[in-house]
Design an enzyme around this catalytic site. Structure first.
Site, PDB file in Angstrom:
ATOM      1  N   ALA A  80       0.754  -1.000  -0.045  1.00 20.86           N
ATOM      2  CA  ALA A  80       0.093  -0.056  -0.139  1.00 20.86           C
ATOM      3  C   ALA A  80       0.915   1.166   0.045  1.00 20.86           C
ATOM      4  O   ALA A  80       1.715   1.551   0.767  1.00 20.86           O
ATOM      5  CB  ALA A  80      -1.003   0.065   1.182  1.00 20.86           C
ATOM      6  N   ALA A  81       0.790   1.916  -1.044  1.00 25.61           N
ATOM      7  CA  ALA A  81       1.457   3.382  -0.898  1.00 25.61           C
ATOM      8  C   ALA A  81       0.722   4.345  -2.207  1.00 25.61           C
ATOM      9  O   ALA A  81      -0.006   3.846  -2.740  1.00 25.61           O
ATOM     10  CB  ALA A  81       2.795   3.057  -1.636  1.00 25.61           C
ATOM     11  N   GLU A  82       1.024   5.644  -1.825  1.00 29.81           N
ATOM     12  CA  GLU A  82       0.613   6.545  -3.033  1.00 29.81           C
ATOM     13  C   GLU A  82       2.073   6.126  -3.959  1.00 29.81           C
ATOM     14  O   GLU A  82       3.147   6.400  -3.631  1.00 29.81           O
ATOM     15  CB  GLU A  82       0.840   8.078  -2.468  1.00 29.81           C
ATOM     16  CG  GLU A  82      -0.250   8.167  -1.609  1.00 29.81           C
ATOM     17  CD  GLU A  82      -1.789   8.325  -2.356  1.00 29.81           C
ATOM     18  OE1 GLU A  82      -1.477   8.497  -3.565  1.00 29.81           O
ATOM     19  OE2 GLU A  82      -2.779   8.134  -1.957  1.00 29.81           O
ATOM     20  N   SER A  98       0.728   8.207   3.746  1.00 28.40           N
ATOM     21  CA  SER A  98       0.582   6.646   3.579  1.00 28.40           C
ATOM     22  C   SER A  98       1.879   6.047   3.533  1.00 28.40           C
ATOM     23  O   SER A  98       1.949   4.934   4.235  1.00 28.40           O
ATOM     24  CB  SER A  98      -0.068   6.535   2.295  1.00 28.40           C
ATOM     25  OG  SER A  98      -1.556   6.750   2.391  1.00 28.40           O
ATOM     26  N   THR A 127      11.205   0.448  -4.044  1.00 30.61           N
ATOM     27  CA  THR A 127      11.531   0.820  -5.559  1.00 30.61           C
ATOM     28  C   THR A 127      12.822   1.244  -5.746  1.00 30.61           C
ATOM     29  O   THR A 127      13.527   1.699  -4.758  1.00 30.61           O
ATOM     30  CB  THR A 127      10.284   2.159  -5.793  1.00 30.61           C
ATOM     31  OG1 THR A 127      10.832   2.721  -6.987  1.00 30.61           O
ATOM     32  CG2 THR A 127      10.536   3.228  -4.782  1.00 30.61           C
ATOM     33  N   ASP A 128      13.330   1.279  -6.976  1.00 28.63           N
ATOM     34  CA  ASP A 128      14.679   1.375  -7.248  1.00 28.63           C
ATOM     35  C   ASP A 128      14.913   3.104  -7.324  1.00 28.63           C
ATOM     36  O   ASP A 128      16.096   3.601  -7.232  1.00 28.63           O
ATOM     37  CB  ASP A 128      15.179   0.996  -8.698  1.00 28.63           C
ATOM     38  CG  ASP A 128      14.142   1.240  -9.947  1.00 28.63           C
ATOM     39  OD1 ASP A 128      13.082   1.888  -9.742  1.00 28.63           O
ATOM     40  OD2 ASP A 128      14.457   1.131 -10.894  1.00 28.63           O
ATOM     41  N   GLU A 129      13.698   3.645  -7.492  1.00 24.65           N
ATOM     42  CA  GLU A 129      13.821   5.071  -7.342  1.00 24.65           C
ATOM     43  C   GLU A 129      14.442   5.631  -5.892  1.00 24.65           C
ATOM     44  O   GLU A 129      14.887   6.863  -6.196  1.00 24.65           O
ATOM     45  CB  GLU A 129      12.473   5.762  -7.532  1.00 24.65           C
ATOM     46  CG  GLU A 129      11.751   5.225  -8.768  1.00 24.65           C
ATOM     47  CD  GLU A 129      10.596   6.113  -9.057  1.00 24.65           C
ATOM     48  OE1 GLU A 129      10.463   7.327  -8.830  1.00 24.65           O
ATOM     49  OE2 GLU A 129       9.695   5.462  -9.914  1.00 24.65           O
ATOM     50  N   TYR A 155       7.896  11.436  -3.906  1.00 27.94           N
ATOM     51  CA  TYR A 155       7.820   9.906  -3.960  1.00 27.94           C
ATOM     52  C   TYR A 155       8.765   9.112  -3.478  1.00 27.94           C
ATOM     53  O   TYR A 155       8.786   8.551  -2.456  1.00 27.94           O
ATOM     54  CB  TYR A 155       7.120   9.403  -5.365  1.00 27.94           C
ATOM     55  CG  TYR A 155       7.184   8.021  -5.630  1.00 27.94           C
ATOM     56  CD1 TYR A 155       6.191   7.188  -4.828  1.00 27.94           C
ATOM     57  CD2 TYR A 155       8.069   7.465  -6.309  1.00 27.94           C
ATOM     58  CE1 TYR A 155       6.056   5.854  -4.670  1.00 27.94           C
ATOM     59  CE2 TYR A 155       7.806   6.050  -6.410  1.00 27.94           C
ATOM     60  CZ  TYR A 155       7.078   5.058  -5.756  1.00 27.94           C
ATOM     61  OH  TYR A 155       6.881   3.821  -5.852  1.00 27.94           O
ATOM     62  N   LYS A 159       9.392   6.826  -0.004  1.00 28.58           N
ATOM     63  CA  LYS A 159       9.906   5.527  -0.040  1.00 28.58           C
ATOM     64  C   LYS A 159      11.036   5.393   0.608  1.00 28.58           C
ATOM     65  O   LYS A 159      11.043   4.232   1.292  1.00 28.58           O
ATOM     66  CB  LYS A 159       9.710   5.086  -1.420  1.00 28.58           C
ATOM     67  CG  LYS A 159       8.281   4.911  -2.331  1.00 28.58           C
ATOM     68  CD  LYS A 159       7.216   4.069  -1.601  1.00 28.58           C
ATOM     69  CE  LYS A 159       7.843   2.383  -1.749  1.00 28.58           C
ATOM     70  NZ  LYS A 159       6.498   1.595  -1.277  1.00 28.58           N
ATOM     71  N   ASN A 185       7.451  -1.868 -13.345  1.00 27.94           N
ATOM     72  CA  ASN A 185       6.646  -2.814 -13.624  1.00 27.94           C
ATOM     73  C   ASN A 185       5.809  -2.577 -14.712  1.00 27.94           C
ATOM     74  O   ASN A 185       5.281  -1.246 -14.766  1.00 27.94           O
ATOM     75  CB  ASN A 185       5.845  -3.208 -12.675  1.00 27.94           C
ATOM     76  CG  ASN A 185       6.504  -4.056 -11.357  1.00 27.94           C
ATOM     77  OD1 ASN A 185       6.001  -4.934 -10.802  1.00 27.94           O
ATOM     78  ND2 ASN A 185       7.710  -3.788 -11.148  1.00 27.94           N
ATOM     79  N   ASP A 277       9.483  18.738 -19.531  1.00 30.09           N
ATOM     80  CA  ASP A 277       9.857  17.476 -19.012  1.00 30.09           C
ATOM     81  C   ASP A 277       9.264  17.750 -17.515  1.00 30.09           C
ATOM     82  O   ASP A 277       9.031  18.853 -17.050  1.00 30.09           O
ATOM     83  CB  ASP A 277      11.433  17.564 -18.767  1.00 30.09           C
ATOM     84  CG  ASP A 277      12.101  16.373 -18.548  1.00 30.09           C
ATOM     85  OD1 ASP A 277      11.239  15.199 -18.491  1.00 30.09           O
ATOM     86  OD2 ASP A 277      13.339  16.005 -18.689  1.00 30.09           O
TER      87      ASP A 277
END
Ligand SMILES: NC(=O)c1ccc[n+]([C@@H]2O[C@H](COP(=O)([O-])OP(=O)(O)OC[C@H]3O[C@@H](n4cnc5c(N)ncnc54)[C@H](O)[C@@H]3O)[C@@H](O)[C@H]2O)c1
Length: 330
Positions: A80-82, A98, A127-129, A155, A159, A185, A277
């Site tokens: 669960a996440a934004e 969240s 995430t890799d981000e 974001y 995370k 993904n 961008d």
């Protein structure tokens, strides 16, 4: 095994619920989801009569509810996440609520419900981000689990914050937690604000494809079921307190991705519309997945390019009713 999946009505969650029920016949699944804009209870409506599946409409920030659910669960897969970078740039608050506070609530609820020395596992899906951005002129550079966190969007910052909390709870309280960091993904049930379903459905509607900047930003694409299989391998066999990178070894620039979608759908590049961008747009993500491959024996087997992309396009072509209801909210 009774698994609590948080965020099971989102893109990856929906695929994970289905994957677990199909591939782990003895398991039960409880899906806790707040049904935010990206959560869709219709995704799993066909499981209504499945005795191994239960849906609970609720928020991970509701400590009492989470604690109550955990009393009867053996493990958590926390998704669960934004999740949308553009939305985090417009308003970061729901992301902190969240992703950071929600994860902290889950960690505390697990500690209370399961007790301090519990062997029950919390799998934190990240995430890799969180690693930031790689330069385009160093194709040999990839993110490993040792790469320092360098978050560039609200974001990824939220995370990264949740990852650090999970690691702190493992160190401080001995929480049996493991973290996965996956690349981008693609597959069925992805909310049509994200680039692949957005471009596919725009073409189906005769609209333009808004491509950010020069289109040279690179992402490493993984088919969602490969991610689900990797998550189960870490849940079942990963070491507590460790991070596992997950990637498809499938780097594509946004321009290459766009041209492939156009080709697979029989359209030409006049459909592309270059737009300003994204703020702080990370240039390149690339995952070194050696650790999960060598320690846990996982490898992507369903991400073949471009056939997995073609399969995904066909899903959106066949399920227009699904995305047509969501598109106006994007
Ligand atoms: N999509 C990707 O490419 C990708 C890649 C790597 C990691 N991830 C991570 O995987 C997870 C799932 O991503 P996704 O793409 O399926 O996202 P998604 O936006 O499609 O789904 C998120 C789900 O979480 C639910 N949710 C949000 N806040 C909640 C809350 N406070 N309480 C309960 N439920 C809540 C939503 O209702 C939704 O069903 C996220 O943690 C994301 O960071 C995604």
């Amino acid at each position: 095994m009774h698994l609590l999946i948080t965020g099971g009505c989102g893109f990856i969650g929906t695929n994970l619920v289905r994957f677990v029920l199909a591939h782990r016949p003895g398991w039960r699944v409880t899906n806790l989801d707040a049904l935010t804009y990206s959560g869709n209870s219709e995704n799993l409506e066909d499981l209504g009569s499945e005795p191994r599946y239960r849906f609970v409409h609720g928020n991970i920030l509701d400590r009492a509810l989470v604690e109550d659910l955990l009393c009867d669960c053996d493990a958590i897969a926390h998704l669960a996440a934004e999740s949308h970078v553009d939305r985090s740039i417009a308003d970061s608050r729901p992301f902190v609520e969240s992703n950071v506070l929600g994860t902290q609530t889950l960690l505390d609820a697990a500690r209370t419900a399961w007790g301090p020395a519990s062997e029950k596992r919390l799998l934190h899906v990240s995430t890799d981000e969180v690693y930031g951005s790689l330069p385009l002129d160093r194709p040999d550079w990839k993110f490993t689990e040792q790469t320092p966190l360098h978050t560039n969007s609200p974001y990824s910052a939220s995370k990264g914050g949740s990852d650090l909390l999970v690691q702190a709870y493992h160190q401080t309280y001995g929480t049996n937690a493991a973290i996965t960091r996956c690349s981008n993904n693609f597959g069925p049930y992805q909310y049509p604000e994200k680039v692949i379903p957005l471009f596919v459905t725009n073409l189906l509607e005769g609209k333009k494809l808004p491509l950010y900047g020069d289109g040279k930003n690179v992402r490493d694409w993984l088919y969602v079921e490969d991610h689900c299989e990797a998550l189960l391998s870490v849940l079942e066999r990963g070491r507590a307190g460790e991070v596992y990178n997950i990637g498809g070894n499938n780097e594509r620039s946004n321009l290459e991705l766009t041209h492939t979608i156009l080709r697979l759908m029989g359209k030409d590049e006049s459909a592309i519309e270059y737009v300003p961008d994204r703020l702080g747009h990370d240039r390149r993500y690339a995952i070194d997945a050696t650790k999960i491959e060598s320690h846990l024996g996982w490898k992507p087997t369903r991400s073949h390019w471009p056939s997995a992309l073609k399969h995904t396009i066909t899903w959106y072509e066949d399920n227009a009713c699904w995305w047509k209801r969501l598109k106006p909210k994007c």
